[in-house]
Enzyme design. Sequence first.
Site, PDB file in Angstrom:
ATOM      1  CE  LYS A  21      43.858  45.607  42.653  1.00  0.00           C
ATOM      2  NZ  LYS A  21      42.858  46.300  41.667  1.00  0.00           N
ATOM      3  CG  ASP A  28      49.333  38.662  29.858  1.00  0.00           C
ATOM      4  OD1 ASP A  28      49.074  39.707  30.348  1.00  0.00           O
ATOM      5  OD2 ASP A  28      50.745  38.287  29.568  1.00  0.00           O
ATOM      6  N   GLY A  85      40.077  38.338  34.015  1.00  0.00           N
ATOM      7  CA  GLY A  85      40.896  37.880  36.135  1.00  0.00           C
ATOM      8  C   GLY A  85      39.509  37.012  35.721  1.00  0.00           C
ATOM      9  CG  ASP A  91      41.782  34.743  34.537  1.00  0.00           C
ATOM     10  OD1 ASP A  91      43.073  34.485  34.223  1.00  0.00           O
ATOM     11  OD2 ASP A  91      41.554  34.719  35.523  1.00  0.00           O
ATOM     12  CB  ILE A  92      46.267  34.724  31.501  1.00  0.00           C
ATOM     13  CG1 ILE A  92      47.148  34.702  31.013  1.00  0.00           C
ATOM     14  CG2 ILE A  92      46.628  34.686  33.176  1.00  0.00           C
ATOM     15  CD1 ILE A  92      48.688  35.637  31.487  1.00  0.00           C
ATOM     16  N   GLY A 100      39.409  34.038  39.203  1.00  0.00           N
ATOM     17  CA  GLY A 100      40.563  34.740  40.104  1.00  0.00           C
ATOM     18  C   GLY A 100      39.051  34.324  41.442  1.00  0.00           C
ATOM     19  CD  GLN A 101      39.465  36.100  47.466  1.00  0.00           C
ATOM     20  OE1 GLN A 101      40.782  36.356  46.963  1.00  0.00           O
ATOM     21  NE2 GLN A 101      39.337  35.938  48.476  1.00  0.00           N
ATOM     22  CE1 TYR A 127      46.000  43.463  45.372  1.00  0.00           C
ATOM     23  CE2 TYR A 127      46.325  44.025  47.528  1.00  0.00           C
ATOM     24  CZ  TYR A 127      45.602  43.826  46.098  1.00  0.00           C
ATOM     25  OH  TYR A 127      43.638  43.530  46.377  1.00  0.00           O
TER      26      TYR A 127
HETATM   27  C1  AKB Z   1      44.932  40.113  49.861  1.00  0.00           C
HETATM   28  O1  AKB Z   1      45.248  39.465  51.186  1.00  0.00           O
HETATM   29  O2  AKB Z   1      46.300  40.543  49.147  1.00  0.00           O
HETATM   30  C2  AKB Z   1      43.354  41.379  49.406  1.00  0.00           C
HETATM   31  C3  AKB Z   1      43.455  42.561  49.770  1.00  0.00           C
HETATM   32  C4  AKB Z   1      42.771  42.594  51.008  1.00  0.00           C
HETATM   33  O3  AKB Z   1      43.170  42.865  48.683  1.00  0.00           O
HETATM   34  N1  AKB Z   1      42.607  39.907  50.106  1.00  0.00           N
END
Ligand code: AKB
Length: 306
Positions: free
Chosen positions: A140, A46, A3, A29-30, A6-7, A136
């Site tokens: 996680k 991936d 990744g 990264d993909i 990414g950010q 998400y």
């Molecule tokens: C999000 O907003 O999804 C992320 C986080 C807080 O993990 N920045």
Amino acid sequence: MTGSAGQVGGELLLELEKKFSSNDIVVSDINGLDKISDDYEKIILDVRNYDLLKQIIKEKDIKYIFHLASILSAKGEENPKLAFDVNMNGTHNVLAASAELGVDKVFIPSTIGVFGPEAQKDNTPILNSSRPRTMYGISKFTAEYLMQYYFERSHLDVRGIRYPGLLSYKTPPTAGTTDYAVDMIIHAARGMDYTCYLKEDAVLPMMYMPDAMENTMRLFDAPLKNLRYRGEYNISAFSFSPGELAEAIREFVPAFKVKYKPDSRQKIAESWPRSLDCSDGVKDWGFKARFTIREMIRDMISNLQK
Ligand code: AKB
């Protein structure tokens, strides 16, 4: 690094450069690898492709993995199946392959999104009622359990931090709930008004990216024997609402105006803590943040205006 485009990827590379030579770093990264310097070896990966992941670890003799590939909260709610697949199966692939092939150390970020609406809202400790409601957060949270599982089953040294909202002037975020904060500062720096998708009083834990990266390496370098947790360390530098951020920005851009038009991301924000108890990170690996909100805004605005 997975990744890598990414950010967080580009910013973590700056930190890794202090410790390793760019020849020793493999970025993957993909897509989006063209944005990354050609000083690094780049591989399209991936993370859902277990065989390719294992092949890369073997062929490149990978010692450490920074597994950043992830679908964040807002994008995850648009496409929950993709979020489950990348965040759960991709993370499990990284853990299983690392355990099998003897990778020395793995870093996997977690998030404040692991908490749900029943968790304590202020000064939330690591172990607290969780029940996350976003895909998400669910993925996680489960990844944190998987990290503990592979640590106990295979002695895999795997570590992680629950990142709060991260602010950077270098990589505009696009997929999270906390992104408004970066976007608001970018608008202010350009002399533009801003329409915020969260309510004026939606307080969330936040941190400036350089602090987040320094602390990532602090945890990464800490002696394993000091760590009482695997992927669950809470960190944040401060908490603010959109209204408070706008007010703080006005010190530097007095004419800055914000309108509020909450959308579906407001519900996600309401399910997360307002502030975190970060004392376990302080105790176990020396967590500390350098930037105040004011210093962060000043640094971001001056760099954006350059
Ligand atoms: C999000 O907003 O999804 C992320 C986080 C807080 O993990 N920045």
